[in-house]
Design a protein around this motif. Structure first.
Motif, PDB file in Angstrom:
ATOM      1  N   PRO A  26     -40.842 -11.073 -45.603  1.00 40.33           N
ATOM      2  CA  PRO A  26     -40.097 -11.167 -46.870  1.00 40.33           C
ATOM      3  C   PRO A  26     -38.861 -10.271 -46.846  1.00 40.33           C
ATOM      4  CG  PRO A  26     -42.041  -9.784 -47.135  1.00 40.33           C
ATOM      5  CD  PRO A  26     -42.118 -10.365 -45.750  1.00 40.33           C
ATOM      6  N   LEU A  27     -37.842 -10.685 -47.576  1.00 48.38           N
ATOM      7  CA  LEU A  27     -36.614  -9.895 -47.665  1.00 48.38           C
ATOM      8  C   LEU A  27     -36.821  -8.738 -48.628  1.00 48.38           C
ATOM      9  CD1 LEU A  27     -33.621  -9.518 -46.961  1.00 48.38           C
ATOM     10  CD2 LEU A  27     -33.075 -11.004 -48.907  1.00 48.38           C
ATOM     11  N   GLU A  28     -36.649  -7.515 -48.131  1.00 48.74           N
ATOM     12  CA  GLU A  28     -36.799  -6.329 -48.969  1.00 48.74           C
ATOM     13  C   GLU A  28     -35.436  -5.740 -49.350  1.00 48.74           C
ATOM     14  OE1 GLU A  28     -39.250  -3.688 -46.741  1.00 48.74           O
ATOM     15  OE2 GLU A  28     -41.044  -4.963 -46.868  1.00 48.74           O
ATOM     16  N   ARG A  29     -34.570  -5.583 -48.390  1.00 46.13           N
ATOM     17  CA  ARG A  29     -33.232  -5.040 -48.665  1.00 46.13           C
ATOM     18  C   ARG A  29     -32.325  -5.392 -47.493  1.00 46.13           C
ATOM     19  NH1 ARG A  29     -36.656  -1.260 -46.897  1.00 46.13           N
ATOM     20  NH2 ARG A  29     -36.035   0.084 -45.150  1.00 46.13           N
ATOM     21  N   TYR A  30     -31.025  -5.420 -47.796  1.00 42.98           N
ATOM     22  CA  TYR A  30     -30.060  -5.638 -46.725  1.00 42.98           C
ATOM     23  C   TYR A  30     -28.744  -4.990 -47.112  1.00 42.98           C
ATOM     24  CZ  TYR A  30     -28.257  -9.563 -49.559  1.00 42.98           C
ATOM     25  OH  TYR A  30     -27.743 -10.341 -50.561  1.00 42.98           O
ATOM     26  N   SER A  31     -27.991  -4.585 -46.098  1.00 44.64           N
ATOM     27  CA  SER A  31     -26.712  -3.930 -46.338  1.00 44.64           C
ATOM     28  C   SER A  31     -25.663  -4.959 -46.742  1.00 44.64           C
ATOM     29  CB  SER A  31     -26.261  -3.180 -45.079  1.00 44.64           C
ATOM     30  OG  SER A  31     -26.126  -4.080 -43.991  1.00 44.64           O
ATOM     31  N   ALA A  32     -24.534  -4.467 -47.242  1.00 45.25           N
ATOM     32  CA  ALA A  32     -23.475  -5.354 -47.710  1.00 45.25           C
ATOM     33  C   ALA A  32     -22.829  -6.098 -46.546  1.00 45.25           C
ATOM     34  CB  ALA A  32     -22.416  -4.549 -48.464  1.00 45.25           C
ATOM     35  N   THR A  59     -41.977 -19.159 -42.654  1.00 44.83           N
ATOM     36  CA  THR A  59     -40.872 -19.170 -43.611  1.00 44.83           C
ATOM     37  C   THR A  59     -39.651 -18.531 -42.977  1.00 44.83           C
ATOM     38  OG1 THR A  59     -42.429 -19.004 -45.449  1.00 44.83           O
ATOM     39  CG2 THR A  59     -40.137 -18.466 -45.920  1.00 44.83           C
ATOM     40  N   GLU A  60     -38.496 -19.142 -43.217  1.00 47.59           N
ATOM     41  CA  GLU A  60     -37.230 -18.637 -42.689  1.00 47.59           C
ATOM     42  C   GLU A  60     -36.217 -18.572 -43.825  1.00 47.59           C
ATOM     43  OE1 GLU A  60     -35.334 -19.771 -38.642  1.00 47.59           O
ATOM     44  OE2 GLU A  60     -34.357 -21.042 -40.133  1.00 47.59           O
ATOM     45  N   VAL A  84     -30.973  -5.265 -42.064  1.00 51.60           N
ATOM     46  CA  VAL A  84     -31.850  -6.089 -42.890  1.00 51.60           C
ATOM     47  C   VAL A  84     -33.278  -5.616 -42.678  1.00 51.60           C
ATOM     48  CG1 VAL A  84     -32.649  -8.418 -43.400  1.00 51.60           C
ATOM     49  CG2 VAL A  84     -30.281  -8.049 -42.671  1.00 51.60           C
ATOM     50  N   ASN A  85     -33.921  -5.175 -43.758  1.00 54.24           N
ATOM     51  CA  ASN A  85     -35.299  -4.660 -43.685  1.00 54.24           C
ATOM     52  C   ASN A  85     -35.436  -3.565 -42.628  1.00 54.24           C
ATOM     53  OD1 ASN A  85     -35.886  -6.513 -45.635  1.00 54.24           O
ATOM     54  ND2 ASN A  85     -37.310  -7.723 -44.417  1.00 54.24           N
TER      55      ASN A  85
END
Length: 463
Positions: A26-32, A59-60, A84-85
């Motif tokens: 799952p996507l938790e956080r990512y930089s700009a 899942t993608e 990313v994560n």
């Protein structure tokens, strides 16, 4: 996780894109996303692809940032990285060629800059003189904006939380600990009687918009699509956002900080969205709700009895694809049906949620003749735009030739993705037929040895 760059050559009227693809987590956080010289960020989109093969789900997620070029020419993208994560992905950059528009087009207007403060100059000598500050009036406001005032059960409603301010207010306002305020805001927006599809946008950038004939800068704080699960109304209470607001010096003096930091809380108006029950229908509690079209395909043009072929039942459109179930195949004498494999691609873009859900069946006909797929597969759904129920039915009617097969040993095709995992991962090493007999014999030897050791120990103890 990997980074992907769009086409290197494109007209000025099209976007350049940078995407990252995340699989299996799952996507938790990512930089700009990086800022590109000569380009303006112009919104993001996210696409979720879900595959279900032999009961295993993968899942993608793909997040795409669009860039609009200010003018034609050649641009160089320097190497950059994104996190990313907690994982770092790097790109070597690229050289972009922006050509002329196919037709007359106007270059995108420059984006409004992020809120900035008034310039600060350190005092070099002496103590600053006492300042008197006044709080200027601002035209900013916080708004919770649904795109519909009433929906059917299962119909999607887009809800966005936006902060608006005029360009002249940029020096007066700034965000205050927004990451810390966001969890509380999300709790207030949650709906216990609705399925929620959020837009996964974490970067907040200003968008030039016009309201009432006046220019504003709009910040997207949160967006989601809500699908009511029953006829209870969706009630959104008042949402509060605390901002930094600067008071300005009554008599600005050179070399002094002519503003003082303060705080102001903005609140949305409460919103209620009415939910209408679906019209009477025998399958009212089971049907999907949305605007859908059928895209069908078949993997061959000639069909023989005893040969397996793949039929694809693809549903495209806008709606809650997660709630769309596979069509049930009606039993038919002389036909074997396997599957389906399920693949789902969900796209969130420009305030809309849609995509494609594909069901792949493997069929083996025992008897020759026309195969009426329209009577075997049907998907009933409710279209909220027309307010009526409709049915998706296949139009393909393959003709099967050959002799009647009473006993049909089904042979899987090695190029079929349904069987690839089993066929290509299975071991081809021969196993002896008497393996279990050997295990029993070795176990008997071990037990006999243990009995001898125990007897010898007992005899030594008696001596």
């Amino acid at each position: 996780m990997e980074l992907e760059l769009g086409r290197a050559t494109f007209p000025v009227t099209e976007y350049f894109t940078i995407s990252f693809r995340l699989s299996g987590a799952p996507l938790e956080r990512y930089s700009a996303f990086p800022d590109l010289e000569g380009f303006k960020k112009s919104g993001k989109s996210s696409t979720t692809t879900t595959r279900i093969v032999e009961g295993r789900t993968t899942t993608e997620l793909t997040i795409t940032q669009r860039y609009a070029a200010y003018a034609e020419g050649e641009y160089t993208i320097r190497p950059f990285s994104m996190t990313v994560n907690g994982q770092v992905a790097r790109s070597a950059g690229a050289t972009l060629t922006v050509g002329p528009a196919p037709t007359a087009a106007t270059a995108p207007p420059p984006a409004g800059s992020a809120p900035q403060g008034i310039g600060l100059m350190d005092l070099l000598f002496g103590k600053p003189k006492p300042q008197e500050y006044v709080e200027p009036k601002d035209n900013a406001f916080l708004a919770l904006v649904p795109d519909k005032t009433s929906v059917y059960v299962g119909e999607g409603v887009h809800v966005g939380l936006y902060f608006y301010l005029t360009p002249s207010d940029q020096g007066l306002l700034d965000f205050y600990n927004f990451p810390g305020q966001l969890p509380g805001i999300l709790r207030q927006l949650r709906q216990r009687t609705a399925w929620e599809e959020s837009f996964n946008e974490q970067e907040i950038v200003p968008e030039p918009v016009t309201m009432g004939g006046k220019p504003f800068l709009r910040y997207r704080l949160y967006e989601a699509e809500y699908y009511p699960l029953n006829s209870e109304p969706l009630i959104f209470g008042e949402v509060a956002l605390q901002m930094v607001k600067y008071r300005l010096a009554k008599k600005p003096a050179e070399g002094l900080d002519n503003r003082m930091e303060g705080y102001k809380t903005y609140r949305t108006a409460a919103r209620t969205i009415a939910v209408k029950p679906l019209p009477p229908h025998p399958l009212r509690d089971q049907v999907a709700v949305g605007s859908y079209q059928l895209r069908e395909a078949i993997d061959r043009t000639a069909f023989r009895t005893g040969q397996a072929f793949t039929y694809t039942f693809g549903v495209e459109g806008e709606g809650n694809l997660a709630a769309l179930n596979a069509p049930v195949v009606q039993p038919r004498t002389g036909l074997e049906v396997y599957g389906p494999d399920v693949q789902q691609e969900l796209t969130r873009q420009a305030g809309r949620v849609g995509g494609r859900k594909v069901f792949r069946y493997r069929l083996v006909a025992r008897q020759p003749g026309v195969l009426p797929l329209d009577s075997l597969l049907q998907l009933v759904y409710f279209d909220p735009e027309t307010g009526r129920y409709d049915t998706l039915q296949p139009e393909l009617r393959p003709t099967v030739r050959g002799a009647v097969r009473t006993e049909l040993p089904f042979r899987a095709r090695t190029d079929d993705p349904y069987y690839q995992a089993v066929l290509f991962e299975a071991s081809n090493r021969l196993q002896p037929l008497d393996a279990y007999r050997d295990v029993r014999r070795y176990a008997t030897y071990i037990l006999a040895g243990l009995l001898v050791v125990a007897s010898w120990g007992w005899w030594q103890a008696k001596r």
